[in-house]
Design a protein around this motif. Structure first.
Motif, PDB file in Angstrom:
ATOM      1  N   GLY A 661     -20.275 -34.518  45.042  1.00 24.99           N
ATOM      2  CA  GLY A 661     -21.460 -34.477  45.895  1.00 24.99           C
ATOM      3  C   GLY A 661     -21.578 -35.652  46.832  1.00 24.99           C
ATOM      4  O   GLY A 661     -22.575 -35.778  47.552  1.00 24.99           O
ATOM      5  N   ASP A 662     -20.561 -36.540  46.855  1.00 26.43           N
ATOM      6  CA  ASP A 662     -20.604 -37.701  47.747  1.00 26.43           C
ATOM      7  C   ASP A 662     -20.431 -37.259  49.203  1.00 26.43           C
ATOM      8  O   ASP A 662     -19.679 -36.334  49.510  1.00 26.43           O
ATOM      9  CB  ASP A 662     -19.481 -38.681  47.391  1.00 26.43           C
ATOM     10  N   VAL A 663     -21.114 -37.967  50.086  1.00 24.03           N
ATOM     11  CA  VAL A 663     -20.995 -37.682  51.508  1.00 24.03           C
ATOM     12  C   VAL A 663     -19.588 -38.047  51.972  1.00 24.03           C
ATOM     13  O   VAL A 663     -19.063 -39.124  51.655  1.00 24.03           O
ATOM     14  CB  VAL A 663     -22.047 -38.462  52.322  1.00 24.03           C
ATOM     15  N   LEU A 664     -18.968 -37.150  52.738  1.00 23.11           N
ATOM     16  CA  LEU A 664     -17.583 -37.333  53.168  1.00 23.11           C
ATOM     17  C   LEU A 664     -17.493 -38.043  54.508  1.00 23.11           C
ATOM     18  O   LEU A 664     -18.288 -37.775  55.422  1.00 23.11           O
ATOM     19  CB  LEU A 664     -16.880 -35.978  53.258  1.00 23.11           C
ATOM     20  N   ASP A 665     -16.508 -38.923  54.611  1.00 26.71           N
ATOM     21  CA  ASP A 665     -16.221 -39.579  55.878  1.00 26.71           C
ATOM     22  C   ASP A 665     -15.242 -38.756  56.708  1.00 26.71           C
ATOM     23  O   ASP A 665     -15.281 -38.795  57.943  1.00 26.71           O
ATOM     24  CB  ASP A 665     -15.627 -40.969  55.633  1.00 26.71           C
ATOM     25  N   ASP A 666     -14.348 -38.041  56.025  1.00 25.99           N
ATOM     26  CA  ASP A 666     -13.342 -37.229  56.705  1.00 25.99           C
ATOM     27  C   ASP A 666     -13.455 -35.793  56.219  1.00 25.99           C
ATOM     28  O   ASP A 666     -13.551 -35.542  55.014  1.00 25.99           O
ATOM     29  CB  ASP A 666     -11.936 -37.764  56.411  1.00 25.99           C
ATOM     30  N   VAL A 667     -13.446 -34.863  57.171  1.00 24.79           N
ATOM     31  CA  VAL A 667     -13.619 -33.448  56.839  1.00 24.79           C
ATOM     32  C   VAL A 667     -12.519 -32.641  57.514  1.00 24.79           C
ATOM     33  O   VAL A 667     -12.270 -32.792  58.714  1.00 24.79           O
ATOM     34  CB  VAL A 667     -14.995 -32.925  57.286  1.00 24.79           C
ATOM     35  N   SER A 668     -11.857 -31.805  56.741  1.00 26.17           N
ATOM     36  CA  SER A 668     -10.894 -30.850  57.285  1.00 26.17           C
ATOM     37  C   SER A 668     -11.477 -29.449  57.131  1.00 26.17           C
ATOM     38  O   SER A 668     -11.811 -29.030  56.017  1.00 26.17           O
ATOM     39  CB  SER A 668      -9.553 -30.944  56.547  1.00 26.17           C
ATOM     40  N   ILE A 669     -11.644 -28.758  58.240  1.00 26.30           N
ATOM     41  CA  ILE A 669     -12.210 -27.414  58.217  1.00 26.30           C
ATOM     42  C   ILE A 669     -11.069 -26.417  58.036  1.00 26.30           C
ATOM     43  O   ILE A 669     -10.175 -26.325  58.888  1.00 26.30           O
ATOM     44  CB  ILE A 669     -12.976 -27.104  59.512  1.00 26.30           C
ATOM     45  N   PRO A 670     -11.055 -25.655  56.944  1.00 25.24           N
ATOM     46  CA  PRO A 670      -9.959 -24.712  56.725  1.00 25.24           C
ATOM     47  C   PRO A 670     -10.060 -23.505  57.641  1.00 25.24           C
ATOM     48  O   PRO A 670     -11.138 -23.177  58.155  1.00 25.24           O
ATOM     49  CB  PRO A 670     -10.146 -24.305  55.261  1.00 25.24           C
ATOM     50  N   ARG A 671      -8.924 -22.853  57.840  1.00 26.86           N
ATOM     51  CA  ARG A 671      -8.933 -21.614  58.601  1.00 26.86           C
ATOM     52  C   ARG A 671      -9.537 -20.498  57.756  1.00 26.86           C
ATOM     53  O   ARG A 671      -9.600 -20.579  56.540  1.00 26.86           O
ATOM     54  CB  ARG A 671      -7.516 -21.231  59.017  1.00 26.86           C
ATOM     55  N   GLY A 672      -9.950 -19.428  58.449  1.00 24.87           N
ATOM     56  CA  GLY A 672     -10.468 -18.274  57.732  1.00 24.87           C
ATOM     57  C   GLY A 672     -11.919 -18.435  57.336  1.00 24.87           C
ATOM     58  O   GLY A 672     -12.601 -19.392  57.707  1.00 24.87           O
ATOM     59  N   ASP A 673     -12.408 -17.476  56.553  1.00 28.79           N
ATOM     60  CA  ASP A 673     -13.804 -17.477  56.136  1.00 28.79           C
ATOM     61  C   ASP A 673     -14.086 -18.625  55.184  1.00 28.79           C
ATOM     62  O   ASP A 673     -13.236 -18.999  54.356  1.00 28.79           O
ATOM     63  CB  ASP A 673     -14.142 -16.161  55.437  1.00 28.79           C
ATOM     64  N   PRO A 674     -15.293 -19.181  55.265  1.00 29.78           N
ATOM     65  CA  PRO A 674     -15.677 -20.201  54.286  1.00 29.78           C
ATOM     66  C   PRO A 674     -15.791 -19.578  52.893  1.00 29.78           C
ATOM     67  O   PRO A 674     -15.964 -18.365  52.739  1.00 29.78           O
ATOM     68  CB  PRO A 674     -17.028 -20.691  54.808  1.00 29.78           C
ATOM     69  N   LEU A 675     -15.728 -20.423  51.858  1.00 27.64           N
ATOM     70  CA  LEU A 675     -15.697 -19.934  50.485  1.00 27.64           C
ATOM     71  C   LEU A 675     -16.982 -19.206  50.098  1.00 27.64           C
ATOM     72  O   LEU A 675     -16.950 -18.261  49.306  1.00 27.64           O
ATOM     73  CB  LEU A 675     -15.448 -21.115  49.536  1.00 27.64           C
ATOM     74  N   TRP A 676     -18.124 -19.641  50.667  1.00 26.78           N
ATOM     75  CA  TRP A 676     -19.376 -18.978  50.304  1.00 26.78           C
ATOM     76  C   TRP A 676     -19.357 -17.510  50.695  1.00 26.78           C
ATOM     77  O   TRP A 676     -20.021 -16.678  50.071  1.00 26.78           O
ATOM     78  CB  TRP A 676     -20.574 -19.679  50.952  1.00 26.78           C
ATOM     79  N   ARG A 677     -18.574 -17.176  51.724  1.00 22.52           N
ATOM     80  CA  ARG A 677     -18.512 -15.792  52.188  1.00 22.52           C
ATOM     81  C   ARG A 677     -17.906 -14.882  51.122  1.00 22.52           C
ATOM     82  O   ARG A 677     -18.324 -13.727  50.964  1.00 22.52           O
ATOM     83  CB  ARG A 677     -17.692 -15.754  53.486  1.00 22.52           C
ATOM     84  N   GLU A 678     -16.940 -15.403  50.343  1.00 18.82           N
ATOM     85  CA  GLU A 678     -16.322 -14.594  49.303  1.00 18.82           C
ATOM     86  C   GLU A 678     -17.308 -14.251  48.196  1.00 18.82           C
ATOM     87  O   GLU A 678     -17.190 -13.212  47.543  1.00 18.82           O
ATOM     88  CB  GLU A 678     -15.112 -15.337  48.726  1.00 18.82           C
ATOM     89  N   GLY A 679     -18.268 -15.124  47.970  1.00 15.24           N
ATOM     90  CA  GLY A 679     -19.248 -14.875  46.917  1.00 15.24           C
ATOM     91  C   GLY A 679     -20.467 -14.107  47.371  1.00 15.24           C
ATOM     92  O   GLY A 679     -21.376 -13.841  46.574  1.00 15.24           O
ATOM     93  N   ALA A 680     -20.545 -13.772  48.661  1.00 17.43           N
ATOM     94  CA  ALA A 680     -21.702 -13.039  49.175  1.00 17.43           C
ATOM     95  C   ALA A 680     -21.580 -11.558  48.831  1.00 17.43           C
ATOM     96  O   ALA A 680     -20.502 -10.975  48.944  1.00 17.43           O
ATOM     97  CB  ALA A 680     -21.809 -13.221  50.686  1.00 17.43           C
ATOM     98  N   GLY A 681     -22.667 -10.961  48.402  1.00 14.78           N
ATOM     99  CA  GLY A 681     -22.666  -9.543  48.063  1.00 14.78           C
ATOM    100  C   GLY A 681     -23.435  -8.730  49.085  1.00 14.78           C
ATOM    101  O   GLY A 681     -24.451  -9.174  49.628  1.00 14.78           O
TER     102      GLY A 681
END
Length: 688
Positions: A661-681
């Motif tokens: 839960g620590d705030v990130l200094d460096d972020v890499s945005i992955p390709r494709g749908d975000p992970l929350w999308r897979e869990g959406a019904g």
């Protein structure tokens, strides 16, 4: 003259000549007065505050204080000149400029203007001194006559039939009794703020604003005046309901509407009738006359108590012609032209509604556009404006807007419960600027269901949800389109429509958590690693309620929720489960492919909280209410000119480690749908 600031403060120790300081003496007033001379360079730079100018020993500086408002304190302001005809006239490029005066002002933020003229100059277009005690009714009568003769296709409301069974004040009657309106009655209507007065509503006992409005009605050549509080029987529920339902018709068919925008209640009266208006200031320097021209009345009106009231919105909007009384004079406004009492200009040359601010009081030109998108955008702007207004009774939220919604229907823009419909869906992607208060009796998905101003940056397109209209315990049949069918079939802005939306789309379970950031962590820089390269963003973490959405196994994004209502006791430590209904997923690369990284996607959610309510046959069923809006902004841009806009988008978005839960200094945005999308019904929720 110079385009760069010279020494701007004049010495207070210098002795003014003839009560005029050396700086003001040095201004080439005679050159400014020449109608053939104009310059884009400043004639003067002024750094003093409004208070310093007002207390100056120089009488010209004191005059300048009238047009340099306190809002400009701390700014070095250039004194600029402009031809009056360029401001007041629609045909500014073909006028004989020799008969137009010149004005000086402090730019777009100036509180007014000062006319500069020679004593022998013939001015047909300029500023005129108004009598602080008396209104120029001849001028107002000429405006009304011109409108009737030339605006017959514009300044009318043909779809609003004359009201039936209403009463009016007979202004020629010595007792000024309230009588049934005669056939084809020509009358004035009054729009004002009641205030907290408890004075009787009986015939002949009127507060000052109505006494003054009777005077205005007679001065405009009319016999009858309609005033809601007195012409509607407040003790007769049936009459009250009948008349309120016709409010739009009453204002739309008035000859003029008298708008009392000055003061805060009915005891204030009308400036220029029972109380004086502000006196214009003037000076003479080296034989050149300087005369104050007041700021455009729209600014004073928008800041008035009258403009904060809910009922007054449709009263002004639906009226074809308006006489707006302010402490700076009377303002004539119809759907084509506007004229302040201090403006001197031939009626045939009056400017045609030049500023977007005036559209608050008149129908927007886009409502006549052939395409539905501009009409919808204009209608949404009206809903946004209405949301910032106040109502004495929450139950009036729809009634006070009903006439406007009926007007929109004549333009092919339909609504349900005050919510505009676009492409078969109600526009529900609005959000509150600040938490407000829930209005009982209205759906939570409608702006009418809440007190407080909303904002709506754009209406929905590329939607990820489906919608139908019904009751809690009834599922609309598939293949039907009850939203548009119901709205088009209702004649009163959807007032009698069902209150429940059956929303079908991607739903995610969310936890809302109130986060208070430590001061040492509030200033933060995030480096984004994208396919297009590296991007750094500096932002300040703000306290508030956040929802967490996982975008990869390693990374989650905290998105700040825009809550509709204020949270109760214990909110600072409470974590509560809610549903997030995906309204749309989008990436601006569809619009700006050269600016955007194609892997970056954003999403907007409707935040829903479960409620328990009565169902059919005495059963209980669950439904949901809207509690807020969530924008998950995880995009980044490369172009330098987009940096300021990006700050707004990413200000309320924080990237954190998915485990710690620590705030990130460096972020890499992955390709494709975000992970929350897979869990959406994909499911249906009933929202009321």
């Amino acid at each position: 003259m110079t385009s760069t600031p010279p020494s701007m403060s004049h010495s207070s120790s210098s002795t003014p000549t003839n009560n005029i300081c050396d700086r003001c003496q040095g201004v080439p007033w005679d050159l400014i007065a020449d109608p053939k001379q104009t310059s884009t360079d400043p004639y003067l730079w002024v750094s003093e505050s409004h208070g310093q100018l007002k207390s100056s020993s120089c009488r010209i500086c004191r005059l300048l204080a009238n047009i340099k408002s306190p809002s400009l304190d701390g700014k070095i302001c250039p004194l600029l000149s402009q031809r009056t005809c360029w401001i007041q006239c629609r045909s500014k490029w073909i006028l004989d400029i020799s008969q137009s005066s010149n004005l000086v002002h402090f730019g777009d933020e100036s509180r007014g203007t000062i006319e500069v003229s020679r004593p022998d100059q013939i001015i047909n277009i300029g500023i005129q001194r108004i009598d602080p005690e008396h209104v120029s009714f001849k001028r107002l009568q000429d405006c009304v006559s011109y409108c009737r003769q030339n605006h017959s296709r514009v300044c009318i409301r043909p779809t609003f039939q004359p009201a039936s069974g209403f009463r009016v004040i007979n202004c020629t009657d010595p007792a000024q009794r309230i009588v049934p309106a005669p056939p084809e009655c020509k009358y004035a209507a009054l729009s004002y703020v009641w205030g907290n007065t408890t004075r009787s509503c009986s015939s002949g006992v009127y507060p000052q604003v109505i006494v003054d409005a009777i005077n205005v009605t007679l001065s405009m050549g009319l016999q009858y005046l309609w005033v809601d509080r007195h012409c509607i029987d407040q003790n007769n529920a049936m009459d009250k309901h009948n008349q309120i339902s016709q409010m739009g018709n009453i204002y739309a068919n008035s000859e003029i509407t008298i708008i009392a925008s000055a003061g805060t209640d009915a005891t204030y009266g009308l400036p220029g009738i029972s109380r004086p208006r502000k006196q214009q200031s003037g000076e003479v320097i080296n034989g050149i006359s300087l005369l104050e021209g007041f700021p455009h009345p729209v600014h004073a009106v928008k800041e008035s108590a009258w403009a904060r009231r809910g009922w007054t919105y449709q009263e002004a909007f639906l009226s074809p012609r308006r006489l707006v009384f302010t402490d700076y004079g009377v303002w004539y406004l119809c759907d084509k032209i506007c004229l302040a009492e201090h403006e001197k200009v031939p009626i045939t040359k009056i400017s045609s509604l030049p500023t977007f601010e005036i559209r608050t009081f008149t129908p927007h030109p886009d409502l006549d556009d052939r395409y539905v998108a501009p009409r919808t955008r204009a209608a949404n702007d009206m809903i946004v404006e209405y949301s910032r207004r106040e109502l004495r009774y929450a139950s009036d939220a729809l009634d006070a807007m009903l006439g406007v919604l009926q007007f929109l229907e004549t333009k092919g823009v339909y609504s349900i419960w005050g919510t505009v419909i676009y492409e078969e869906r109600p526009v529900i992607n609005w959000q509150h600027k600040h938490p407000g208060k829930r209005r009982p009796g209205f759906p939570s998905w409608s702006p009418l269901g809440w007190e407080g101003p909303i904002k709506l940056e754009n209406f929905l397109g590329y939607n990820d949800f489906e919608v139908a209209l019904g009751e809690k315990s009834e599922t609309p049949l598939p293949g039907q389109n009850p939203i548009s069918t119901t709205a088009a079939g209702l004649a009163k802005g959807g007032k009698d429509a069902p209150r429940f939306l059956h929303l079908t789309g991607y739903v995610v379970d969310l936890l809302l958590e109130n986060i208070q950031w430590a001061d040492s962590r509030k200033s933060h820089q995030t480096t984004f690693h994208l396919a297009a390269g590296e991007y750094k963003h500096n932002h300040t973490l703000s306290d508030g309620t956040y929802a967490s959405l996982r975008i990869s196994p390693e990374t989650s994004v905290l998105a700040k929720a825009k809550l509709d209502g204020a949270e109760g006791p214990g909110a600072s430590t409470r974590t509560r489960p809610v549903l997030g209904l995906l309204l749309r997923r989008y990436s601006d690369d569809a619009y700006y492919p050269h600016l955007m990284d194609p892997t970056v996607k954003n999403a907007d959610f409707l935040l829903l909280e479960r409620r328990q309510g009565g169902g059919g046959s005495g059963a209980w069923c669950w439904y949901y209410e809207r509690i807020g809006y969530l924008e998950c902004k995880i995009r980044a841009q490369e172009e330098e000119q987009q940096q300021e806009r990006e700050k707004d988008y990413l200000q309320d978005t924080v990237f954190v480690d998915g485990v710690s839960g620590d705030v990130l200094d460096d972020v890499s945005i992955p390709r494709g749908d975000p992970l929350w999308r897979e869990g959406a019904g994909w499911r249906t929720v009933v929202v009321g």
